[in-house]
Write an enzyme that holds these catalytic residues in place. Structure first.
Site, PDB file in Angstrom:
ATOM      1  N   HIS A  79      91.763   8.125 -25.388  1.00 45.79           N
ATOM      2  CA  HIS A  79      92.061   7.820 -23.993  1.00 45.79           C
ATOM      3  C   HIS A  79      91.645   8.994 -23.114  1.00 45.79           C
ATOM      4  O   HIS A  79      91.695  10.154 -23.535  1.00 45.79           O
ATOM      5  CB  HIS A  79      93.526   7.441 -23.785  1.00 45.79           C
ATOM      6  CG  HIS A  79      94.535   8.483 -24.167  1.00 45.79           C
ATOM      7  ND1 HIS A  79      94.905   9.489 -23.306  1.00 45.79           N
ATOM      8  CD2 HIS A  79      95.265   8.662 -25.292  1.00 45.79           C
ATOM      9  CE1 HIS A  79      95.828  10.240 -23.894  1.00 45.79           C
ATOM     10  NE2 HIS A  79      96.059   9.764 -25.110  1.00 45.79           N
ATOM     11  N   ASP A  81      92.926   9.482 -19.948  1.00 44.25           N
ATOM     12  CA  ASP A  81      93.973   9.883 -18.998  1.00 44.25           C
ATOM     13  C   ASP A  81      94.903  10.906 -19.625  1.00 44.25           C
ATOM     14  O   ASP A  81      94.956  11.068 -20.845  1.00 44.25           O
ATOM     15  CB  ASP A  81      94.767   8.655 -18.523  1.00 44.25           C
ATOM     16  CG  ASP A  81      95.437   7.899 -19.651  1.00 44.25           C
ATOM     17  OD1 ASP A  81      94.825   7.759 -20.736  1.00 44.25           O
ATOM     18  OD2 ASP A  81      96.583   7.453 -19.477  1.00 44.25           O
ATOM     19  N   GLU A 143      96.183   4.953 -21.089  1.00 42.69           N
ATOM     20  CA  GLU A 143      96.992   4.907 -22.313  1.00 42.69           C
ATOM     21  C   GLU A 143      98.414   5.363 -22.035  1.00 42.69           C
ATOM     22  O   GLU A 143      99.369   4.849 -22.618  1.00 42.69           O
ATOM     23  CB  GLU A 143      96.358   5.783 -23.399  1.00 42.69           C
ATOM     24  CG  GLU A 143      96.959   5.592 -24.782  1.00 42.69           C
ATOM     25  CD  GLU A 143      98.155   6.495 -25.075  1.00 42.69           C
ATOM     26  OE1 GLU A 143      98.882   6.213 -26.025  1.00 42.69           O
ATOM     27  OE2 GLU A 143      98.384   7.478 -24.332  1.00 42.69           O
ATOM     28  N   GLU A 168      94.113  10.705 -31.476  1.00 39.90           N
ATOM     29  CA  GLU A 168      95.391  11.201 -30.938  1.00 39.90           C
ATOM     30  C   GLU A 168      95.865  12.386 -31.785  1.00 39.90           C
ATOM     31  O   GLU A 168      95.476  12.528 -32.944  1.00 39.90           O
ATOM     32  CB  GLU A 168      96.461  10.100 -30.989  1.00 39.90           C
ATOM     33  CG  GLU A 168      96.219   8.940 -30.045  1.00 39.90           C
ATOM     34  CD  GLU A 168      96.726   9.208 -28.630  1.00 39.90           C
ATOM     35  OE1 GLU A 168      97.043  10.367 -28.315  1.00 39.90           O
ATOM     36  OE2 GLU A 168      96.771   8.247 -27.844  1.00 39.90           O
ATOM     37  N   HIS A 355     102.097  16.490 -23.853  1.00 39.20           N
ATOM     38  CA  HIS A 355     103.058  16.242 -22.766  1.00 39.20           C
ATOM     39  C   HIS A 355     103.927  17.476 -22.492  1.00 39.20           C
ATOM     40  O   HIS A 355     105.058  17.336 -22.031  1.00 39.20           O
ATOM     41  CB  HIS A 355     103.958  15.026 -23.067  1.00 39.20           C
ATOM     42  CG  HIS A 355     103.194  13.760 -23.333  1.00 39.20           C
ATOM     43  ND1 HIS A 355     103.791  12.517 -23.318  1.00 39.20           N
ATOM     44  CD2 HIS A 355     101.891  13.521 -23.610  1.00 39.20           C
ATOM     45  CE1 HIS A 355     102.891  11.585 -23.587  1.00 39.20           C
ATOM     46  NE2 HIS A 355     101.724  12.174 -23.776  1.00 39.20           N
TER      47      HIS A 355
HETATM   48 ZN   LIG Z   1      97.567  10.487 -26.285  1.00 41.15          ZN
END
Ligand SMILES: [Zn+2]
Length: 382
Positions: A79, A81, A143, A168, A355
């Protein structure tokens, strides 16, 4: 022919191009600039470029870049984003790639722009004539906020390859299973009235108390029936996340709302679970003369369960030297699996850094990633 920049420049340019996606409208930016960067580089390498707009938002798109012909090759997917970030919590600017302590710091280094750069590095010297089966680089939108990119691919129903690697963050260890997710809102409507006489109303709050009892009993049943030791939390979970009802101690509560998050194990299907949940809640509401409304806050991401003996799983295990496991986080994998692409999750970052402020990717993950991707391409495409 122009060639794409060197690997660290690729990563730096991707990090420097903001593509935050979020359910919060004011934080939600498009990914189109990242897609255009990737498309330019891959076009220079001879890939056929297809940009698929997301009709929900003109600033968002998927990129399908293909070298070779057919639909039986390998997809390298990621992804474009990132989650939003608070620059005040970072030591330095999150959009400026910084090398320090043998790490690359920046938003999207682990999750997961760097993987897309590494995929380009891995295919830099490939030519279409070298391939017996096609290689697809798939870069998606959104995503982190509803998976609209992967969903629109699934809705289009076009299989892009027989095998798929999603980069990922898994610390370069393959993952073949993860749980699903769905989120639901339940609203009970009764009748408000003076607290001195219960007959003057019908308490939605007391009704919700009964609903919660039913839900927790159902959770116990499901956890007794479904157990998979591959997962660190080996049972399906049901979390009561938020409740609101009533307004005053001396008024019978007329309305009460509950939201919950359900995480099924592989083998459990979301439409069946949602129907069962609603039927059980409906029965409680009816028995108490309460009206009930349901809302799918998130209609759901299915669980991923690629077979242990799938070709892509065996190959990822050989290339990484690690047995394929189960992850606690969700991915776009179930959508590709539904299209007929056997999917494994294998990427260089660590989920612990995803994150987070000061997100980073260790430099010593770069070379092994390129080696593994080249190994997969050699086995599945050439
Ligand atoms: Zn991810």
């Amino acid at each position: 022919m122009p060639m794409p920049p060197k690997l660290l420049d690729l990563i730096a340019q991707l990090v420097a191009t903001p593509s935050v996606s979020s359910f919060e409208a004011d934080l939600n930016h498009g990914n189109r600039a990242v897609i255009d960067l990737l498309a330019g580089w891959l076009e220079d390498l001879g890939f056929h470029i297809e940009i698929q707009d997301l009709h929900t938002d003109p600033a968002k798109a998927n990129l399908i870049a293909t070298l070779g012909q057919g639909d039986d090759g390998l997809i390298l997917a990621g992804h474009t984003d990132t989650v939003p970030c608070d620059p005040a919590l970072w030591q330095r600017d999150p959009f400026t790639l910084r090398e320090a302590d043998n790490r690359l710091y920046g938003l999207g280094t682990a999750d997961m722009k760097a993987f897309l750069a590494l995929a380009i590095e891995a295919v830099r010297d490939l030519r279409a004539r070298d391939l017996k089966r096609p290689l697809v680089l798939l870069a998606t939108a959104d995503e982190e906020s509803g998976m609209l990119g992967a969903r629109s691919l699934a809705a289009a129903g076009r299989r892009l390859g027989l095998h798929c690697i999603i980069g990922e963050p898994t610390g370069l260890k393959p993952i073949r299973q993860h749980k699903g997710i769905f989120d639901e809102r339940i609203r009970l409507v009764g009748r408000a009235g003076h607290s001195s006489d219960p007959a003057l109303g019908n308490s939605a709050l007391e009704g919700m108390h009964a609903v919660i009892g039913t839900l927790l009993a159902w959770r116990d049943e499901l956890q007794a029936r479904h157990h998979d030791p591959a997962f660190s939390v080996p049972v399906p979970t049901l979390n009561l996340g938020h409740i609101h009802g009533g307004d005053n101690p001396n008024r019978i509560c007329g309305e009460c709302e509950l939201t919950l998050d359900f995480r099924p194990l592989p083998g459990m299907t979301i439409p069946d679970l949602r129907a069962e949940l609603r039927a059980r809640v409906q029965a409680v509401a009816e028995s108490r003369g309460l009206a009930v409304e349901f809302e799918a806050i998130f209609d759901g991401l299915p669980p991923l369960a690629t077979a242990a003996d799938a070709h892509i799983v065996r190959l990822a295990e050989q290339l990484s030297g690690a047995v394929a496991g189960a992850a606690a986080f969700g991915t776009e994998g179930p959508y590709y699996d539904a299209l007929g692409s056997e999917t494994v999750i294998l990427g260089p970052g660590d989920i612990a850094q995803a994150h987070q402020p000061d997100e980073y990717l260790a430099l010593d993950r770069l070379a092994p990633t390129v080696r593994m991707l080249r190994g997969a391409i050699a086995r599945l495409c050439t």
